[in-house]
Design an enzyme around this catalytic site. Structure first.
Site, PDB file in Angstrom:
ATOM      1  N   PHE A  60       0.828  -1.213   0.000  1.00  0.00           N
ATOM      2  CA  PHE A  60       0.000   0.000   0.000  1.00  0.00           C
ATOM      3  C   PHE A  60       0.864   1.266   0.000  1.00  0.00           C
ATOM      4  O   PHE A  60       0.589   2.222  -0.729  1.00  0.00           O
ATOM      5  CB  PHE A  60      -0.896   0.031   1.239  1.00  0.00           C
ATOM      6  CG  PHE A  60      -2.025  -0.946   1.202  1.00  0.00           C
ATOM      7  CD1 PHE A  60      -3.109  -0.730   0.372  1.00  0.00           C
ATOM      8  CD2 PHE A  60      -2.025  -2.077   1.999  1.00  0.00           C
ATOM      9  CE1 PHE A  60      -4.172  -1.618   0.327  1.00  0.00           C
ATOM     10  CE2 PHE A  60      -3.073  -2.978   1.976  1.00  0.00           C
ATOM     11  CZ  PHE A  60      -4.149  -2.748   1.133  1.00  0.00           C
TER      12      PHE A  60
ATOM     13  N   GLU B 142     -11.115 -12.675  12.421  1.00  0.00           N
ATOM     14  CA  GLU B 142     -11.732 -13.053  11.140  1.00  0.00           C
ATOM     15  C   GLU B 142     -11.355 -14.486  10.748  1.00  0.00           C
ATOM     16  O   GLU B 142     -12.168 -15.217  10.173  1.00  0.00           O
ATOM     17  CB  GLU B 142     -11.387 -12.057  10.031  1.00  0.00           C
ATOM     18  CG  GLU B 142      -9.934 -11.976   9.656  1.00  0.00           C
ATOM     19  CD  GLU B 142      -9.568 -10.684   8.911  1.00  0.00           C
ATOM     20  OE1 GLU B 142     -10.384  -9.758   8.839  1.00  0.00           O
ATOM     21  OE2 GLU B 142      -8.428 -10.607   8.415  1.00  0.00           O
TER      22      GLU B 142
HETATM   23  C1  LIG Z   1      -3.782 -10.952   7.425  1.00  0.00           C
HETATM   24  C2  LIG Z   1      -3.831  -9.447   7.415  1.00  0.00           C
HETATM   25  C3  LIG Z   1      -5.056  -8.795   7.366  1.00  0.00           C
HETATM   26  C4  LIG Z   1      -5.106  -7.403   7.348  1.00  0.00           C
HETATM   27  N1  LIG Z   1      -6.325  -6.789   7.290  1.00  0.00           N
HETATM   28  C5  LIG Z   1      -6.383  -5.440   7.210  1.00  0.00           C
HETATM   29  C6  LIG Z   1      -7.631  -4.766   7.076  1.00  0.00           C
HETATM   30  O1  LIG Z   1      -8.691  -5.398   7.017  1.00  0.00           O
HETATM   31  N2  LIG Z   1      -7.613  -3.403   6.986  1.00  0.00           N
HETATM   32  C7  LIG Z   1      -6.461  -2.686   7.030  1.00  0.00           C
HETATM   33  O2  LIG Z   1      -6.490  -1.462   6.935  1.00  0.00           O
HETATM   34  N3  LIG Z   1      -5.268  -3.300   7.180  1.00  0.00           N
HETATM   35  C8  LIG Z   1      -5.199  -4.648   7.265  1.00  0.00           C
HETATM   36  N4  LIG Z   1      -3.995  -5.265   7.396  1.00  0.00           N
HETATM   37  C9  LIG Z   1      -2.774  -4.441   7.509  1.00  0.00           C
HETATM   38  C10 LIG Z   1      -2.339  -3.929   6.153  1.00  0.00           C
HETATM   39  O3  LIG Z   1      -2.369  -4.971   5.202  1.00  0.00           O
HETATM   40  C11 LIG Z   1      -0.938  -3.360   6.293  1.00  0.00           C
HETATM   41  O4  LIG Z   1      -0.981  -2.343   7.254  1.00  0.00           O
HETATM   42  C12 LIG Z   1      -0.433  -2.819   4.984  1.00  0.00           C
HETATM   43  O5  LIG Z   1      -0.290  -3.863   4.040  1.00  0.00           O
HETATM   44  C13 LIG Z   1       0.925  -2.133   5.157  1.00  0.00           C
HETATM   45  O6  LIG Z   1       1.356  -1.679   3.923  1.00  0.00           O
HETATM   46  P1  LIG Z   1       2.907  -1.533   3.616  1.00  0.00           P
HETATM   47  O7  LIG Z   1       2.995  -0.961   2.248  1.00  0.00           O
HETATM   48  O8  LIG Z   1       3.579  -0.824   4.730  1.00  0.00           O
HETATM   49  O9  LIG Z   1       3.499  -3.012   3.649  1.00  0.00           O
HETATM   50  P2  LIG Z   1       3.094  -4.288   2.792  1.00  0.00           P
HETATM   51  O10 LIG Z   1       1.731  -4.174   2.225  1.00  0.00           O
HETATM   52  O11 LIG Z   1       3.388  -5.439   3.684  1.00  0.00           O
HETATM   53  O12 LIG Z   1       4.129  -4.269   1.579  1.00  0.00           O
HETATM   54  C14 LIG Z   1       5.498  -4.499   1.771  1.00  0.00           C
HETATM   55  C15 LIG Z   1       6.100  -4.927   0.443  1.00  0.00           C
HETATM   56  O13 LIG Z   1       7.515  -4.946   0.591  1.00  0.00           O
HETATM   57  C16 LIG Z   1       8.058  -6.090  -0.032  1.00  0.00           C
HETATM   58  N5  LIG Z   1       9.331  -6.380   0.638  1.00  0.00           N
HETATM   59  C17 LIG Z   1       9.522  -6.661   1.947  1.00  0.00           C
HETATM   60  N6  LIG Z   1      10.825  -6.799   2.213  1.00  0.00           N
HETATM   61  C18 LIG Z   1      11.479  -6.612   1.044  1.00  0.00           C
HETATM   62  C19 LIG Z   1      12.861  -6.620   0.680  1.00  0.00           C
HETATM   63  N7  LIG Z   1      13.839  -6.847   1.566  1.00  0.00           N
HETATM   64  N8  LIG Z   1      13.184  -6.408  -0.616  1.00  0.00           N
HETATM   65  C20 LIG Z   1      12.208  -6.168  -1.558  1.00  0.00           C
HETATM   66  N9  LIG Z   1      10.887  -6.138  -1.250  1.00  0.00           N
HETATM   67  C21 LIG Z   1      10.532  -6.346   0.042  1.00  0.00           C
HETATM   68  C22 LIG Z   1       6.989  -7.160   0.158  1.00  0.00           C
HETATM   69  O14 LIG Z   1       7.084  -8.179  -0.817  1.00  0.00           O
HETATM   70  C23 LIG Z   1       5.706  -6.337   0.022  1.00  0.00           C
HETATM   71  O15 LIG Z   1       5.242  -6.314  -1.306  1.00  0.00           O
HETATM   72  C24 LIG Z   1      -3.912  -6.658   7.417  1.00  0.00           C
HETATM   73  C25 LIG Z   1      -2.674  -7.312   7.464  1.00  0.00           C
HETATM   74  C26 LIG Z   1      -2.633  -8.695   7.457  1.00  0.00           C
HETATM   75  C27 LIG Z   1      -1.289  -9.394   7.510  1.00  0.00           C
END
Ligand SMILES: Cc1cc2nc3c(=O)[nH]c(=O)nc-3n(C[C@H](O)[C@H](O)[C@H](O)COP(=O)(O)OP(=O)(O)OC[C@H]3O[C@@H](n4cnc5c(N)ncnc54)[C@H](O)[C@@H]3O)c2cc1C
Length: 418
Positions: A18, A170
């Site tokens: 995200f 859930e």
């Molecule tokens: C099971 C579950 C259910 C959830 N339900 C909800 C919900 O209903 N509503 C809500 O608001 N939030 C929910 N969340 C939380 C939400 O999904 C996260 O807060 C959100 O995805 C965070 O976004 P982000 O971009 O920080 O990280 P992420 O979406 O985790 O993206 C991180 C990206 O970095 C990449 N990455 C990681 N390390 C490396 C590396 N070393 N090198 C290259 N790439 C790398 C990964 O492949 C990934 O694509 C849920 C989370 C989970 C696990």
């Protein structure tokens, strides 16, 4: 579409979740060369992983190809795992040895499970953060049903969810519904009265960010679905087929799912960055990593010292956008602005026609209306038209047909990527 200036400053975004993708959108029209790096070729929609884990969706329903995003945002995509950072030379190194120089870096790598040092938790429980996790859990769940149907084991099956946050609630609620509704038609030889689903939470309530009425509603909804809910209960140890509580009692658990906490794991690449609670990277008010002029950290992986935001999609989206804007400001010679979070509310689902919603205006919803709102919002936030259509079809199919043997999707094996 305007061609990107290949000589413009280089912005490297690591992580296509995200946060990373919303940064890309803001940078799409800036005069910069943006490269997105992710270890996978797709973005994972984590909020619906529990549906993959309970056989309601396929894993590709929650995965969206990253080149589709980079094409639209005029960025380049590079599949790779970030392994090292040279902050002085401004170079990121990937696992395959590639070196990517940058002028500005946005770290958006998310988090993974935090086992809090509980003995056996990492080895003997399944977690739910990636596509691979979800498929592994689904395959394990179906295999446990199959083994009982074939008489390979005794009829009893104990399933334990550790952690009463949104994911634990859930997942427990939906596994209980699978047992109650889908099992008699799909596995008629399995005695569902011998399948126990329990949810263990160390706090006095489930869904702690919610108001008391919503928490109580969620607990009651789980109880009504036949989930054994244990509050004020701490896990001390997890074995291959047991959980041991802090009071010393040991309980059978054929399948234990760890949904209790998250951390930004230590790695070589973040060793030189300031890290705070749960290993999250410490950032200043403008989301630049403390002590760094050209490095931002956004989404789950980062934390501002005084006001930790919930690790949810909205903070990640808004922070990614903010980091992109600050890079544009810096390039225009303007000072950065502090990030301010616009709270759009929280929602969690418990099962079919059951959810809780709390909006900042004070409006609270429970039950079918909340569930429909939850469903609609998740459809909107899913990336990609195909993903939306198939998710809607698969979920509708699940809820309309699972008492007649439909609604359990089988087939794809554990992928070789997360
Ligand atoms: C099971 C579950 C259910 C959830 N339900 C909800 C919900 O209903 N509503 C809500 O608001 N939030 C929910 N969340 C939380 C939400 O999904 C996260 O807060 C959100 O995805 C965070 O976004 P982000 O971009 O920080 O990280 P992420 O979406 O985790 O993206 C991180 C990206 O970095 C990449 N990455 C990681 N390390 C490396 C590396 N070393 N090198 C290259 N790439 C790398 C990964 O492949 C990934 O694509 C849920 C989370 C989970 C696990």
């Amino acid at each position: 579409m305007r061609r990107r200036d290949r000589n413009g400053p280089r912005v490297l975004v690591v992580g296509g979740g995200f946060a990373g993708l919303s940064a890309l959108n803001v940078l799409a029209n800036a005069n910069v060369q943006v490269t997105l790096v992710d270890r996978n070729i797709y973005s994972t929609f984590q909020p619906l992983l529990y549906q993959v884990a309970t056989a309601g969706l396929t894993s590709s329903d929650v995965a969206y190809p990253l080149w589709s995003v980079t094409r639209k945002t005029r960025a380049l995509f590079r599949k790779g795992e970030l392994t090292a950072l040279d902050l002085d030379k401004r170079v990121a190194r990937l696992a395959d040895g590639a070196e990517l120089p940058y002028d500005y870096l946005i770290i958006a790598t998310g988090v993974s499970a935090n086992f809090y040092g509980v003995t056996g938790a990492k080895e003997h429980s399944l977690s739910l953060y990636t596509r691979r996790d979800a498929i592994a859990l689904r395959n394990r769940l179906l295999r446990e049903f199959e083994r009982r149907a074939a008489g390979e084991t005794g009829p009893g099956l104990d399933i334990t969810m550790v952690g009463g946050g949104a994911t634990g609630v859930e997942t427990a609620g939906t596994i209980a519904e699978v047992r109650n509704i889908a099992l008699p038609a799909s596995f008629p030889d399995v005695d569902r009265s011998k399948i126990r689903v329990r949810l263990i939470e160390m706090a006095p309530a489930l869904l702690t960010p919610y108001k008391e009425r919503e928490r109580d509603y969620a607990r009651q909804q789980l109880v009504d679905r036949g989930v054994d809910v244990f509050l004020n209960t701490t896990i001390k140890e997890i074995g291959p087929d047991t959980v041991t509580l802090a009071d010393g009692s040991t309980h059978r658990s054929d399948l234990t799912v760890w949904t209790a906490g998250i951390e930004a794991p230590a790695a070589e690449w973040n060793a030189a960055l300031p890290r705070a609670h749960a290993g999250r990277i410490d950032v200043g008010p403008d989301l630049r990593v403390t002590g760094q002029e050209r490095v931002f950290a956004v989404g789950d992986v980062s934390v501002t010292g005084d006001k930790p935001l919930p690790q949810l999609a909205q903070p990640a989206i808004q922070q990614g956008r903010h980091a992109g804007r600050q890079i544009r400001r810096l390039l225009a010679g303007q000072p950065t602005e502090p990030f301010s979070y616009h709270d759009k509310g929280i929602m969690a689902t418990i099962g079919r026609r059951s959810a809780v919603v709390e909006l900042p205006s004070g409006i609270k919803l429970r039950g079918t209306l909340a569930w429909l709102a939850w469903l609609a919002l998740h459809m909107i936030y899913l990336l990609g038209g195909r993903n939306r259509v198939v998710t809607l079809v698969n979920l509708s199919w699940r809820y309309l047909t699972w008492s007649r043997g439909g609604g359990l999707i089988v087939g794809d094996d554990v992928p070789d990527q997360d």
